[in-house]
Write a protein that holds these residues in place. Structure first.
Motif, PDB file in Angstrom:
ATOM      1  N   LEU A 153       5.315   6.576   4.638  1.00 19.05           N
ATOM      2  CA  LEU A 153       4.548   7.678   4.154  1.00 19.05           C
ATOM      3  C   LEU A 153       4.668   8.761   5.264  1.00 19.05           C
ATOM      4  O   LEU A 153       3.749   9.837   5.594  1.00 19.05           O
ATOM      5  CB  LEU A 153       3.009   7.391   4.113  1.00 19.05           C
ATOM      6  CG  LEU A 153       2.606   6.200   3.049  1.00 19.05           C
ATOM      7  CD1 LEU A 153       1.288   5.737   3.148  1.00 19.05           C
ATOM      8  CD2 LEU A 153       3.277   6.837   1.798  1.00 19.05           C
TER       9      LEU A 153
ATOM     10  N   VAL B 178       0.831  -1.086  -0.045  1.00 20.89           N
ATOM     11  CA  VAL B 178       0.076   0.152  -0.070  1.00 20.89           C
ATOM     12  C   VAL B 178       0.937   1.261  -0.016  1.00 20.89           C
ATOM     13  O   VAL B 178       0.794   2.145  -0.810  1.00 20.89           O
ATOM     14  CB  VAL B 178      -1.017  -0.109   1.282  1.00 20.89           C
ATOM     15  CG1 VAL B 178      -1.727   1.219   1.147  1.00 20.89           C
ATOM     16  CG2 VAL B 178      -2.058  -1.082   1.077  1.00 20.89           C
TER      17      VAL B 178
ATOM     18  N   PRO C 205      -2.308   8.475 -11.376  1.00 17.25           N
ATOM     19  CA  PRO C 205      -2.622   7.288 -10.404  1.00 17.25           C
ATOM     20  C   PRO C 205      -2.689   5.879 -10.874  1.00 17.25           C
ATOM     21  O   PRO C 205      -2.122   5.016 -10.781  1.00 17.25           O
ATOM     22  CB  PRO C 205      -3.926   7.743  -9.806  1.00 17.25           C
ATOM     23  CG  PRO C 205      -3.887   9.341  -9.682  1.00 17.25           C
ATOM     24  CD  PRO C 205      -3.018   9.748 -10.900  1.00 17.25           C
TER      25      PRO C 205
ATOM     26  N   SER D 231       3.773   1.589   6.406  1.00 17.27           N
ATOM     27  CA  SER D 231       3.284   2.917   5.833  1.00 17.27           C
ATOM     28  C   SER D 231       3.458   3.915   6.874  1.00 17.27           C
ATOM     29  O   SER D 231       3.766   5.116   6.056  1.00 17.27           O
ATOM     30  CB  SER D 231       1.747   2.458   5.939  1.00 17.27           C
ATOM     31  OG  SER D 231       1.312   1.553   4.966  1.00 17.27           O
TER      32      SER D 231
ATOM     33  N   VAL E  61      -5.436   6.725   2.623  1.00 16.39           N
ATOM     34  CA  VAL E  61      -4.832   5.228   1.936  1.00 16.39           C
ATOM     35  C   VAL E  61      -4.737   4.316   3.321  1.00 16.39           C
ATOM     36  O   VAL E  61      -4.887   3.317   3.125  1.00 16.39           O
ATOM     37  CB  VAL E  61      -3.423   5.691   1.724  1.00 16.39           C
ATOM     38  CG1 VAL E  61      -2.714   4.179   1.449  1.00 16.39           C
ATOM     39  CG2 VAL E  61      -3.417   6.309   0.273  1.00 16.39           C
TER      40      VAL E  61
ATOM     41  N   SER F 143      -7.602   7.448  -3.887  1.00 14.90           N
ATOM     42  CA  SER F 143      -7.243   8.291  -2.574  1.00 14.90           C
ATOM     43  C   SER F 143      -6.735   9.619  -2.899  1.00 14.90           C
ATOM     44  O   SER F 143      -5.744   9.775  -3.949  1.00 14.90           O
ATOM     45  CB  SER F 143      -6.473   7.352  -1.706  1.00 14.90           C
ATOM     46  OG  SER F 143      -4.945   7.306  -2.393  1.00 14.90           O
TER      47      SER F 143
ATOM     48  N   THR G 244       2.188   6.428  -7.038  1.00 15.87           N
ATOM     49  CA  THR G 244       0.906   7.211  -7.891  1.00 15.87           C
ATOM     50  C   THR G 244       1.006   8.621  -7.599  1.00 15.87           C
ATOM     51  O   THR G 244       0.535   9.445  -8.282  1.00 15.87           O
ATOM     52  CB  THR G 244      -0.340   6.616  -7.243  1.00 15.87           C
ATOM     53  OG1 THR G 244      -0.364   6.970  -5.585  1.00 15.87           O
ATOM     54  CG2 THR G 244      -0.687   5.204  -7.454  1.00 15.87           C
ATOM     55  N   GLU G 245       1.908   9.041  -6.311  1.00 14.17           N
ATOM     56  CA  GLU G 245       2.061  10.552  -6.354  1.00 14.17           C
ATOM     57  C   GLU G 245       3.059  11.230  -7.245  1.00 14.17           C
ATOM     58  O   GLU G 245       3.171  12.411  -7.629  1.00 14.17           O
ATOM     59  CB  GLU G 245       2.780  10.773  -4.834  1.00 14.17           C
ATOM     60  CG  GLU G 245       1.615  10.381  -3.673  1.00 14.17           C
ATOM     61  CD  GLU G 245       2.203  10.514  -2.177  1.00 14.17           C
ATOM     62  OE1 GLU G 245       1.361  10.782  -1.358  1.00 14.17           O
ATOM     63  OE2 GLU G 245       3.414  10.539  -2.298  1.00 14.17           O
TER      64      GLU G 245
ATOM     65  N   HIS H 212      -5.526  11.655  -0.279  1.00 19.28           N
ATOM     66  CA  HIS H 212      -4.384  12.032   0.551  1.00 19.28           C
ATOM     67  C   HIS H 212      -3.946  10.651   1.321  1.00 19.28           C
ATOM     68  O   HIS H 212      -4.614   9.841   1.361  1.00 19.28           O
ATOM     69  CB  HIS H 212      -4.759  13.207   1.602  1.00 19.28           C
ATOM     70  CG  HIS H 212      -6.136  12.869   2.352  1.00 19.28           C
ATOM     71  ND1 HIS H 212      -6.098  11.828   3.500  1.00 19.28           N
ATOM     72  CD2 HIS H 212      -7.369  13.124   2.208  1.00 19.28           C
ATOM     73  CE1 HIS H 212      -7.266  11.747   3.849  1.00 19.28           C
ATOM     74  NE2 HIS H 212      -8.251  12.618   3.122  1.00 19.28           N
ATOM     75  N   ARG H 213      -2.733  10.792   2.019  1.00 19.50           N
ATOM     76  CA  ARG H 213      -2.079   9.656   2.849  1.00 19.50           C
ATOM     77  C   ARG H 213      -2.906   8.947   3.814  1.00 19.50           C
ATOM     78  O   ARG H 213      -2.947   7.929   3.926  1.00 19.50           O
ATOM     79  CB  ARG H 213      -0.604   9.866   3.190  1.00 19.50           C
ATOM     80  CG  ARG H 213       0.279  10.213   1.981  1.00 19.50           C
ATOM     81  CD  ARG H 213       1.609  10.639   2.241  1.00 19.50           C
ATOM     82  NE  ARG H 213       2.588  10.648   1.513  1.00 19.50           N
ATOM     83  CZ  ARG H 213       3.938  10.868   1.407  1.00 19.50           C
ATOM     84  NH1 ARG H 213       4.384  11.076   2.595  1.00 19.50           N
ATOM     85  NH2 ARG H 213       4.587  10.748   0.222  1.00 19.50           N
TER      86      ARG H 213
ATOM     87  N   ILE I 257      -6.686   2.545  -4.415  1.00 16.87           N
ATOM     88  CA  ILE I 257      -5.442   3.434  -3.843  1.00 16.87           C
ATOM     89  C   ILE I 257      -5.292   4.652  -4.772  1.00 16.87           C
ATOM     90  O   ILE I 257      -5.103   5.646  -4.313  1.00 16.87           O
ATOM     91  CB  ILE I 257      -4.201   2.693  -3.841  1.00 16.87           C
ATOM     92  CG1 ILE I 257      -4.419   1.147  -2.639  1.00 16.87           C
ATOM     93  CG2 ILE I 257      -3.083   3.366  -3.540  1.00 16.87           C
ATOM     94  CD1 ILE I 257      -3.517   0.243  -2.755  1.00 16.87           C
TER      95      ILE I 257
ATOM     96  N   LYS J   7       1.297   3.717  -3.219  1.00 18.67           N
ATOM     97  CA  LYS J   7       0.855   5.277  -3.016  1.00 18.67           C
ATOM     98  C   LYS J   7       2.034   6.202  -3.607  1.00 18.67           C
ATOM     99  O   LYS J   7       2.012   7.289  -4.160  1.00 18.67           O
ATOM    100  CB  LYS J   7       0.471   5.645  -1.519  1.00 18.67           C
ATOM    101  CG  LYS J   7       0.041   6.896  -1.145  1.00 18.67           C
ATOM    102  CD  LYS J   7      -1.135   7.252  -2.133  1.00 18.67           C
ATOM    103  CE  LYS J   7      -1.632   8.547  -1.894  1.00 18.67           C
ATOM    104  NZ  LYS J   7      -2.570   9.129  -2.984  1.00 18.67           N
TER     105      LYS J   7
END
Length: 295
Positions: free
Chosen positions: A261, A19, A31, A257, A90, A84, A26-27, A86-87, A81, A23
């Motif tokens: 993150l 995850v 995405p 995460s 997620v 989403s 994708t940032e 924002h983090r 995902i 993420k």
């Protein structure tokens, strides 16, 4: 504990970081483009490692039925995902996704692959409560649950449907696969499906730099390896040990995460860890391999 059980445990460790790293990618990209690229390399890696499966020899119930469940889960979870915003969101999506380990216990009992006593209900409830506290402590408040769902209902719905599809795939694969492995082909279909979503959404294609290409290739290859191992472990491994181990995956995933993150754990995180572990142990003690003569 045989080699296939160890392969399944290694898959769980790889998934624990899925995850967070997805993420991150994708940032950096559009995405859906990001997850489509990752799974394209997963498919290429698996085809290189295992070769193209002989589809004509496979049972149709496995190839079509289980295959549809596999592709559906992957696309829904990855799109959730990607959707989403924002983090912190997620983490909520991850919590919903990690409903599949206790659901795997329930479906295994319904499929008569495991039998259980009444304590499995207490273990299930304890693990769910701990799971929610580990990933997102505030979601235990009823009002915050409603607010969270309304914030991104499509992403959360996709994650929930995926959480139901994956244990169904795992249970039915054990029943119908008959030793066959269509996962490389299913990954290819997943990648095709993700690219279709990318083009239907008319997403902007972002050019990748060298570091992003490296991340995509490494992540894609590890994911392909994990799913290839899991398919074999569900057919030949120790099902009860693997199910128990899945209860600990949310803990590792949350830790990964939080590190990747940059999310800081609260005291409720550690309470949740204890509850998840306790629930897993209760379920471990409450289940045993199904024996038709014991009714």
């Amino acid at each position: 504990m045989n080699q296939y059980t160890w392969l399944g445990l290694s898959s769980i460790l790889i998934w624990a970081s899925l995850v967070a790293v997805v993420k991150l990618v994708t940032e950096s990209l559009s995405p859906v483009q990001a997850v489509a690229l990752i799974y394209s390399f997963s498919a290429l890696f698996m085809l290189w490692k295992n070769g193209f499966p002989k589809l004509s020899l496979m049972p149709k119930k496995y190839l079509l039925g289980c295959g549809a469940l596999f592709v559906g889960y992957e696309i829904l979870f990855l799109i959730s995902i990607a959707l989403s915003t924002h983090r912190e969101q997620v983490l909520i999506i991850a919590m919903i996704n990690y409903l599949w380990p206790p659901l795997l216990i329930v479906f295994s009992i319904l499929a008569r692959q495991l039998s259980a006593n009444i304590w499995v209900i207490a273990g299930f409830a304890c693990a769910i409560l701990g799971l929610m506290m580990v990933v997102n402590p505030d979601i235990l408040e009823p009002k915050r649950i409603l607010v969270a769902v309304l914030e991104n209902p499509l992403a959360y719905s996709f994650a929930f449907i995926g959480a139901v599809l994956w244990p169904l795939y795992s249970i039915l694969t054990k029943k119908y696969a008959e030793g066959h492995n269509a996962v490389p082909f299913l990954f290819l279909m997943t990648a095709v499906g993700l690219w279709a979503v990318h083009f239907v959404m008319r997403e902007l294609f972002v050019e990748l730099n060298l570091m992003t290409w490296l991340m995509v290739v490494v992540i894609g290859s590890l994911i392909g390896l994990a799913y290839s191992n899991w398919n074999q472990s569900m057919q030949y491994g120790h099902l009860k040990i693997l199910i128990l181990a899945t209860y600990f995956m949310p803990i590792f995933s949350s830790l990964m995460s939080m590190l990747i993150l940059d999310v800081q754990p609260l005291i409720s995180f550690w309470i949740g860890c204890v509850l998840v572990t306790l629930g897993a142990l209760i379920c471990w003690q409450s289940t045993r391999p199904y024996n038709p003569s014991m009714k």
